[in-house]
Design a protein around this motif. Structure first.
Motif, mmCIF file in Angstrom:
data_model
loop_
_atom_site.group_PDB
_atom_site.id
_atom_site.type_symbol
_atom_site.label_atom_id
_atom_site.label_comp_id
_atom_site.label_asym_id
_atom_site.label_seq_id
_atom_site.Cartn_x
_atom_site.Cartn_y
_atom_site.Cartn_z
ATOM 1 N N PHE A 1 4.478 6.086 21.534
ATOM 2 C CA PHE A 1 3.132 6.066 20.953
ATOM 3 C C PHE A 1 2.205 5.039 21.599
ATOM 4 N N LYS A 2 2.775 4.133 22.426
ATOM 5 C CA LYS A 2 1.979 3.070 23.044
ATOM 6 C C LYS A 2 1.209 2.263 21.988
ATOM 7 N N ALA A 3 1.770 2.173 20.796
ATOM 8 C CA ALA A 3 1.120 1.460 19.685
ATOM 9 C C ALA A 3 1.651 0.029 19.661
ATOM 10 N N TYR A 4 1.073 -0.813 20.518
ATOM 11 C CA TYR A 4 1.613 -2.160 20.714
ATOM 12 C C TYR A 4 1.406 -3.063 19.496
ATOM 13 N N LEU A 5 0.252 -2.939 18.834
ATOM 14 C CA LEU A 5 -0.006 -3.764 17.648
ATOM 15 C C LEU A 5 0.952 -3.396 16.521
ATOM 16 N N ILE A 6 1.109 -2.096 16.283
ATOM 17 C CA ILE A 6 2.036 -1.642 15.239
ATOM 18 C C ILE A 6 3.465 -2.045 15.574
ATOM 19 N N SER A 7 3.812 -2.003 16.861
ATOM 20 C CA SER A 7 5.180 -2.342 17.279
ATOM 21 C C SER A 7 5.517 -3.805 17.024
ATOM 22 N N SER A 8 4.498 -4.642 16.926
ATOM 23 C CA SER A 8 4.735 -6.070 16.688
ATOM 24 C C SER A 8 4.806 -6.414 15.202
ATOM 25 N N ILE A 9 4.551 -5.414 14.346
ATOM 26 C CA ILE A 9 4.522 -5.670 12.902
ATOM 27 C C ILE A 9 5.509 -4.785 12.141
ATOM 28 N N LEU A 10 5.370 -3.478 12.303
ATOM 29 C CA LEU A 10 6.098 -2.534 11.451
ATOM 30 C C LEU A 10 7.621 -2.633 11.552
ATOM 31 N N PRO A 11 8.225 -2.696 12.752
ATOM 32 C CA PRO A 11 9.700 -2.786 12.802
ATOM 33 C C PRO A 11 10.234 -4.020 12.064
ATOM 34 N N MET A 12 9.515 -5.161 12.150
ATOM 35 C CA MET A 12 9.939 -6.371 11.449
ATOM 36 C C MET A 12 9.847 -6.192 9.937
ATOM 37 N N LEU A 13 8.747 -5.550 9.500
ATOM 38 C CA LEU A 13 8.572 -5.314 8.063
ATOM 39 C C LEU A 13 9.643 -4.365 7.538
ATOM 40 N N VAL A 14 9.923 -3.322 8.312
ATOM 41 C CA VAL A 14 10.962 -2.364 7.921
ATOM 42 C C VAL A 14 12.314 -3.064 7.800
ATOM 43 N N PHE A 15 12.635 -3.911 8.770
ATOM 44 C CA PHE A 15 13.922 -4.616 8.746
ATOM 45 C C PHE A 15 14.007 -5.559 7.546
ATOM 46 N N CYS A 16 12.935 -6.308 7.283
ATOM 47 C CA CYS A 16 12.926 -7.256 6.150
ATOM 48 C C CYS A 16 13.065 -6.529 4.818
ATOM 49 N N LEU A 17 12.323 -5.421 4.648
ATOM 50 C CA LEU A 17 12.411 -4.651 3.402
ATOM 51 C C LEU A 17 13.800 -4.040 3.248
ATOM 52 N N TYR A 18 14.299 -3.463 4.320
ATOM 53 C CA TYR A 18 15.640 -2.874 4.313
ATOM 54 C C TYR A 18 16.681 -3.924 3.942
ATOM 55 N N ASN A 19 16.574 -5.117 4.535
ATOM 56 C CA ASN A 19 17.567 -6.160 4.293
ATOM 57 C C ASN A 19 17.480 -6.705 2.873
ATOM 58 N N PHE A 20 16.269 -6.758 2.321
ATOM 59 C CA PHE A 20 16.126 -7.219 0.938
ATOM 60 C C PHE A 20 16.809 -6.235 -0.015
ATOM 61 N N ILE A 21 16.593 -4.938 0.209
ATOM 62 C CA ILE A 21 17.241 -3.918 -0.624
ATOM 63 C C ILE A 21 18.754 -4.016 -0.493
ATOM 64 N N LEU A 22 19.218 -4.239 0.722
ATOM 65 C CA LEU A 22 20.657 -4.399 0.957
ATOM 66 C C LEU A 22 21.190 -5.615 0.219
ATOM 67 N N TYR A 23 20.453 -6.737 0.292
ATOM 68 C CA TYR A 23 20.881 -7.954 -0.400
ATOM 69 C C TYR A 23 20.985 -7.716 -1.906
ATOM 70 N N VAL A 24 19.969 -7.074 -2.490
ATOM 71 C CA VAL A 24 19.977 -6.818 -3.939
ATOM 72 C C VAL A 24 21.201 -5.992 -4.317
ATOM 73 N N ASN A 25 21.527 -5.004 -3.500
ATOM 74 C CA ASN A 25 22.687 -4.156 -3.756
ATOM 75 C C ASN A 25 23.984 -4.971 -3.743
ATOM 76 N N ILE A 26 24.153 -5.811 -2.722
ATOM 77 C CA ILE A 26 25.365 -6.647 -2.629
ATOM 78 C C ILE A 26 25.387 -7.689 -3.739
ATOM 79 N N HIS A 27 24.236 -8.281 -4.025
ATOM 80 C CA HIS A 27 24.131 -9.269 -5.099
ATOM 81 C C HIS A 27 24.623 -8.686 -6.426
ATOM 82 N N ASN A 28 24.162 -7.491 -6.752
ATOM 83 C CA ASN A 28 24.543 -6.862 -8.015
ATOM 84 C C ASN A 28 26.037 -6.549 -8.044
ATOM 85 N N LYS A 29 26.590 -6.158 -6.904
ATOM 86 C CA LYS A 29 28.022 -5.865 -6.845
ATOM 87 C C LYS A 29 28.864 -7.132 -6.989
#
Length: 364
Positions: A77-105
């Motif tokens: 997509f040659k979307a350089y601005l989005i590439s510097s933000i969205l993958p990091m946000l996706v990883f952080c959100l994904y990891n938070f959900i993962l943490y909550v799941n492990i925390h509850n277990k």
């Protein structure tokens, strides 16, 4: 920006996020396991060890997904601005959900095992009140409360100077700078824009200052088995934290001042100052993380305190205790300190950065 430059910048940042999240439990000390108070002798019990491996496995999968997104945004997509933000946000959100799941277990597993294991939880030692130690601690806090004001005062004076010389500022002002310090975005000058930039930077400086001081004021946990050595160790680490907070404050204020001067002159920021301050902040943050990892507060034998109670934490990461006057307490999962949202000051401190960002974006 081209594809190579985007990857050179973004991939190391994403990898650093991955490494920090992968080893977050290791940085959390020997008192909590994924946000749950637990005797560290059981961290490696098969059931708990399996959950730790699951967290690390899915963290790695999340990194691969985020890295794939990075490559797609850059090369397809040659979307350089989005590439510097969205993958990091996706990883952080994904990891938070993962943490909550492990925390509850972990929470469920602890409840299941507790009836049959008497020492599964932290030992509830008596509170240690040492007036001599408190006096020494307060001296260190007071010393850094004064020293840390210096960079904030200097940045504030620069901000006042910029406002006082508003008429000499060019009609077109830079609003963003690239990695080499060159301005790459501009806007028409207006007093409200300059004023909001100055206020935003001063207020962030105030937040950084207060966060530093309240972190130093946070609860100290002595080892009841080795009181004298524990006091010496705690005072040493407190002083070292004060030094690292000073370096972080200096680095942040240098960045603020550099941007204010560039805004006033309508010019590029000084790249040497920009990168020197950035390197100071990064290296200091890494060293402070190491100090936190070695902190006596995170040792298994540190005295029990109210913030070790699981019931006062939301998802093991948000402390909510109206009866605890502490504004900052040690994090349960990861390195650093977190806010006690149960207090009025804690609530204000929690929402203030968001208010500043929203107002700044609105005015700018």
């Amino acid at each position: 920006m081209n594809s190579s430059l985007a990857l050179i910048i973004n991939v190391p940042i994403l990898f650093l996020l991955y490494v920090l999240t992968y080893f977050t439990q290791a940085l959390s000390g020997k008192r909590q396991f994924y946000g749950i108070s637990l005797n560290s002798d059981y961290f490696y019990k098969d059931e708990f060890k399996t959950l730790d491996k699951k967290y690390k496995l899915f963290t790695t999968i999340g990194f691969i997904i985020s890295l794939t997104l990075e490559l797609i945004f850059v090369y397809i997509f040659k979307a350089y601005l989005i590439s510097s933000i969205l993958p990091m946000l996706v990883f952080c959100l994904y990891n938070f959900i993962l943490y909550v799941n492990i925390h509850n277990k972990v929470k469920i597993l602890k409840s299941k095992l507790a009836p049959n294991i008497s020492d599964l939880d932290l030992e509830k030692t008596s509170v240690i009140l040492d007036t001599d130690f408190i006096v020494e601690k307060n001296k260190i806090v007071k010393k850094y409360s004064l020293i840390l004001l210096i960079p904030l005062i200097i940045a504030t004076l620069v901000g006042i100077y910029v406002l006082a010389n508003y008429n000499s500022i060019p009609d077109i002002i830079p609003t963003h700078w690239g990695l080499k310090g060159n301005a790459d975005a501009f806007a028409d000058k207006s007093f409200i824009k300059i004023f909001s930039i100055v206020v935003m930077m001063i207020m962030f400086g105030v937040i950084i200052y207060l966060a530093s001081i309240y972190s130093l004021k946070s609860r100290v946990k002595l080892d009841p088995n080795f009181i004298d050595n524990s006091k010496k160790s705690q005072l040493y680490y407190l002083n070292m934290f004060g030094i690292t907070f000073l370096m972080l404050n200096i680095g942040c204020q240098i960045l603020f001042i550099n941007i204010l001067i560039a805004t006033m002159n309508g010019s590029s920021v000084n790249p040497f100052i920009l990168w020197t301050a950035t390197i100071i902040i990064i290296l200091t943050a890494i060293y402070q993380t190491y100090l936190y990892y070695k902190s006596p507060n995170k040792n298994k034998n540190a005295s029990y305190s109210i913030d070790d109670d699981d019931s006062l934490w939301i998802l093991g990461s948000i402390y909510n205790n109206p009866n605890d006057p502490s504004i900052f307490v040690n994090k349960r999962f990861g390195a650093g300190w977190t806010i006690n949202i149960g207090t009025t000051k804690g609530k204000i401190f929690f929402i203030l950065p968001f208010i500043i960002i929203i107002l700044s974006l609105f005015f700018i």
